[in-house]
Design a protein around this motif. Structure first.
Motif, mmCIF file in Angstrom:
data_model
loop_
_atom_site.group_PDB
_atom_site.id
_atom_site.type_symbol
_atom_site.label_atom_id
_atom_site.label_comp_id
_atom_site.label_asym_id
_atom_site.label_seq_id
_atom_site.Cartn_x
_atom_site.Cartn_y
_atom_site.Cartn_z
ATOM 1 N N ILE A 173 -37.312 -22.921 -19.179
ATOM 2 C CA ILE A 173 -37.157 -23.337 -20.580
ATOM 3 C C ILE A 173 -36.133 -22.485 -21.313
ATOM 4 O O ILE A 173 -35.726 -22.809 -22.416
ATOM 5 C CB ILE A 173 -38.493 -23.303 -21.351
ATOM 6 C CG1 ILE A 173 -39.086 -21.899 -21.360
ATOM 7 C CG2 ILE A 173 -39.464 -24.334 -20.804
ATOM 8 C CD1 ILE A 173 -40.240 -21.713 -22.321
ATOM 9 N N LYS A 212 -44.801 -23.634 -16.966
ATOM 10 C CA LYS A 212 -44.772 -24.950 -17.596
ATOM 11 C C LYS A 212 -43.961 -24.890 -18.883
ATOM 12 O O LYS A 212 -43.862 -23.854 -19.527
ATOM 13 C CB LYS A 212 -46.189 -25.431 -17.911
ATOM 14 C CG LYS A 212 -46.950 -25.853 -16.696
ATOM 15 C CD LYS A 212 -48.275 -26.476 -17.058
ATOM 16 C CE LYS A 212 -48.970 -26.883 -15.779
ATOM 17 N NZ LYS A 212 -50.037 -27.831 -16.001
ATOM 18 N N ASP A 250 -36.887 -33.975 -22.974
ATOM 19 C CA ASP A 250 -38.118 -34.736 -22.708
ATOM 20 C C ASP A 250 -38.587 -34.611 -21.261
ATOM 21 O O ASP A 250 -39.417 -35.387 -20.802
ATOM 22 C CB ASP A 250 -37.930 -36.206 -23.092
ATOM 23 C CG ASP A 250 -36.875 -36.912 -22.252
ATOM 24 O OD1 ASP A 250 -36.125 -36.226 -21.532
ATOM 25 O OD2 ASP A 250 -36.805 -38.156 -22.316
ATOM 26 N N VAL A 251 -38.095 -33.612 -20.548
ATOM 27 C CA VAL A 251 -38.478 -33.403 -19.143
ATOM 28 C C VAL A 251 -39.516 -32.280 -19.064
ATOM 29 O O VAL A 251 -39.236 -31.150 -19.454
ATOM 30 C CB VAL A 251 -37.251 -33.048 -18.270
ATOM 31 C CG1 VAL A 251 -37.686 -32.750 -16.840
ATOM 32 C CG2 VAL A 251 -36.222 -34.172 -18.301
ATOM 33 N N ASP A 252 -40.687 -32.615 -18.560
ATOM 34 C CA ASP A 252 -41.726 -31.608 -18.371
ATOM 35 C C ASP A 252 -41.450 -30.815 -17.103
ATOM 36 O O ASP A 252 -41.121 -31.389 -16.064
ATOM 37 C CB ASP A 252 -43.112 -32.257 -18.257
ATOM 38 C CG ASP A 252 -43.571 -32.872 -19.563
ATOM 39 O OD1 ASP A 252 -43.221 -32.335 -20.627
ATOM 40 O OD2 ASP A 252 -44.276 -33.902 -19.509
ATOM 41 N N THR A 261 -41.046 -27.647 -21.419
ATOM 42 C CA THR A 261 -40.318 -28.898 -21.542
ATOM 43 C C THR A 261 -38.868 -28.603 -21.884
ATOM 44 O O THR A 261 -38.583 -27.726 -22.700
ATOM 45 C CB THR A 261 -40.937 -29.780 -22.652
ATOM 46 O OG1 THR A 261 -42.325 -29.979 -22.361
ATOM 47 C CG2 THR A 261 -40.268 -31.135 -22.729
ATOM 48 N N LYS A 266 -36.444 -34.659 -12.637
ATOM 49 C CA LYS A 266 -37.751 -34.024 -12.501
ATOM 50 C C LYS A 266 -37.475 -32.533 -12.416
ATOM 51 O O LYS A 266 -36.418 -32.109 -11.943
ATOM 52 C CB LYS A 266 -38.469 -34.505 -11.234
ATOM 53 C CG LYS A 266 -38.734 -36.000 -11.205
ATOM 54 C CD LYS A 266 -39.663 -36.422 -12.300
ATOM 55 C CE LYS A 266 -39.931 -37.918 -12.260
ATOM 56 N NZ LYS A 266 -40.750 -38.363 -13.392
#
Length: 120
Positions: free
Chosen positions: A12, A39, A44-46, A41, A33
């Motif tokens: 991130i 974790k 809009d990609v996790d 984002t 992906k």
């Protein structure tokens, strides 16, 4: 043809090249992906932290050094991508041999450069 891409080593942190690659891939209308250790984002990609069984991955682009790639060898091969990109600093002759033995193409290149010159 879909160029659906899995970015491994996604972060991130906007100063990391993996982050810039996700954004540039999206800008170029490539489905993305992302797999990382934390974790989060990116747009809009996790970013997932587990080795998910993604389907129809065309390209895996690596942002992990050779030592950190080892735990992903079997996972990447199981995805059956058409190619793996070893970005600068991720070169790995041992993994290249595994990919070649599994008929998976690979290249030592920079995803950002490939996108910027229209050669992705």
């Amino acid at each position: 043809m879909s160029l659906k891409t899995l970015v491994i080593g996604a972060s991130i942190n906007p100063s990391r090249y993996s982050n810039k690659a996700v954004k540039k891939l999206l800008e170029n209308k490539v489905e993305v992906k992302a797999l990382g250790i934390k974790k989060g984002t990116i747009l809009d990609v996790d970013i997932v932290t587990t080795k998910e069984a993604f389907e129809n991955i065309h390209t895996v682009t690596l942002y992990l050094n050779a030592k950190n790639q080892e735990e992903y060898y079997n996972y990447i091969v199981s995805l059956k991508p058409k190619r793996v990109i070893f970005n600068p600093g991720t070169e790995n002759i041992a993994f290249e041999k595994i990919l070649a033995n599994n008929a998976i193409k690979f290249e030592q290149a920079c995803t950002l450069v490939l996108l910027s010159i229209g050669a992705y």
